[in-house]
Design an enzyme around this catalytic site. Structure first.
Site, PDB file in Angstrom:
ATOM      1  N   CYS A  90     -40.212   8.899 -23.781  1.00  0.00           N
ATOM      2  CA  CYS A  90     -38.685   8.668 -23.921  1.00  0.00           C
ATOM      3  C   CYS A  90     -38.373   9.036 -25.304  1.00  0.00           C
ATOM      4  O   CYS A  90     -38.566  10.099 -25.955  1.00  0.00           O
ATOM      5  CB  CYS A  90     -38.184   7.463 -23.378  1.00  0.00           C
ATOM      6  SG  CYS A  90     -36.548   7.489 -23.182  1.00  0.00           S
ATOM      7  N   HIS A 135     -40.546   5.655 -18.348  1.00  0.00           N
ATOM      8  CA  HIS A 135     -40.988   4.155 -18.626  1.00  0.00           C
ATOM      9  C   HIS A 135     -41.479   3.696 -17.377  1.00  0.00           C
ATOM     10  O   HIS A 135     -41.790   4.164 -16.357  1.00  0.00           O
ATOM     11  CB  HIS A 135     -39.754   3.384 -18.936  1.00  0.00           C
ATOM     12  CG  HIS A 135     -39.176   3.831 -20.248  1.00  0.00           C
ATOM     13  ND1 HIS A 135     -39.791   3.831 -21.446  1.00  0.00           N
ATOM     14  CD2 HIS A 135     -37.779   4.419 -20.660  1.00  0.00           C
ATOM     15  CE1 HIS A 135     -38.910   3.970 -22.422  1.00  0.00           C
ATOM     16  NE2 HIS A 135     -38.021   4.795 -22.013  1.00  0.00           N
TER      17      HIS A 135
HETATM   18  N1  GLN Z   1     -32.374   6.618 -27.589  1.00  0.00           N
HETATM   19  C1  GLN Z   1     -33.047   7.761 -26.848  1.00  0.00           C
HETATM   20  C2  GLN Z   1     -32.031   8.196 -25.704  1.00  0.00           C
HETATM   21  O1  GLN Z   1     -31.163   7.613 -25.145  1.00  0.00           O
HETATM   22  C3  GLN Z   1     -34.118   7.308 -26.192  1.00  0.00           C
HETATM   23  C4  GLN Z   1     -34.138   6.301 -25.127  1.00  0.00           C
HETATM   24  C5  GLN Z   1     -35.428   5.668 -24.778  1.00  0.00           C
HETATM   25  O2  GLN Z   1     -36.605   5.603 -25.359  1.00  0.00           O
HETATM   26  N2  GLN Z   1     -35.489   4.830 -23.570  1.00  0.00           N
HETATM   27  O3  GLN Z   1     -31.931   9.156 -24.954  1.00  0.00           O
END
Ligand code: GLN
Length: 242
Positions: free
Chosen positions: A94, A193
């Protein structure tokens, strides 16, 4: 597997470790130890120099943590690109995945320069994608990857950077092109995740083998582990509704 070692550099876990991404490190560690492979773990923090490793992992995080990490990663851009070119394995989840590309443009605030390990870029959209994801790959057995996504970033792949697979369930990279994740050489990024690897042991072994092949210069054939529980968790999520 006597006298075999895997060295893993964990990039900025104090900042990027959202939704249990540490579970990916625990899975790599256990699956190495269960096979008698020495697991050499190196936590890399802000300001630390980065040594050569067979495998680098970086987790996800909110925009703020990404901002704190982006400039530090950028200082190591050329070293990490050399590591990619030497065949080291990278896994970014992510927010970490987004920083593997050329840039991440949050909804508010400055654009974050990435390290261009992947030919990709990310722009935050208005909608946040949150839910279960199932991906169909063409390189794993079983062919599926499962996890969950929580991101507003929309990632677009270019050039020789290819997706990990097609979305069966979920939005993946951008909710439009039907693909999830990215790969170039041994660099892998994904929005999954979960954490990802405990429920996808076949992908964990695939990555460990790639990293060992890079270190020792030959293929490795692994004895199967008893993955009944892991695959039960995996199969219970394949196709699970968003
Ligand atoms: N901040 C980034 C987004 O919102 C990554 C989010 C995350 O790592 N779950 O896309």
């Amino acid at each position: 597997m006597k006298d075999i070692k895997l060295s893993v550099g964990h990039l900025y876990p104090k900042h990027l470790n959202l939704y249990g991404d540490m579970g990916n490190i625990i899975t790599l560690k256990k699956r190495c130890e269960w096979r008698g492979i020495e697991f050499d773990y190196d936590e890399i923090g802000i300001g630390d120099s980065i040594k050569e490793h067979d495998f680098y992992f970086i987790g996800g995080g909110q925009d703020k943590q990404q901002q704190e990490v982006a400039s530090e990663l950028f200082k190591n851009k050329s070293f990490l690109a050399d590591e990619r070119d030497r065949g080291s394995v990278f896994l970014g989840i992510c927010g970490g995945y987004q920083l593997f590309g050329h840039y991440y443009q949050p909804f508010d605030g400055e654009r974050l320069e990435g390290i261009s390990l992947l030919d990709a870029y990310t722009v935050a959209g208005k909608k946040r994608f949150i839910g279960n994801v199932t991906v169909e790959t063409d390189f794993l057995n079983p062919s599926t990857l499962v996890g969950f996504e929580n991101h507003s970033g929309l990632t677009y792949l270019q050039g020789d950077t290819k997706p990990l697979g097609k979305n069966i369930v979920g939005n993946g990279n951008n909710g439009v092109d039907g693909f999830e994740g990215g790969r170039y050489m041994n660099v892998f990024g994904t929005y999954l995740h979960g954490s990802l690897l405990p429920k996808n042991p076949h992908f964990a072994d695939y990555l460990i083998k790639l990293a060992l092949e890079k270190r020792y210069g030959h293929d490795f054939v692994f004895e199967n582990l008893d993955d009944k529980l892991e695959l039960c968790a995996h199969n219970s999520l394949v196709g699970k509704g968003y």
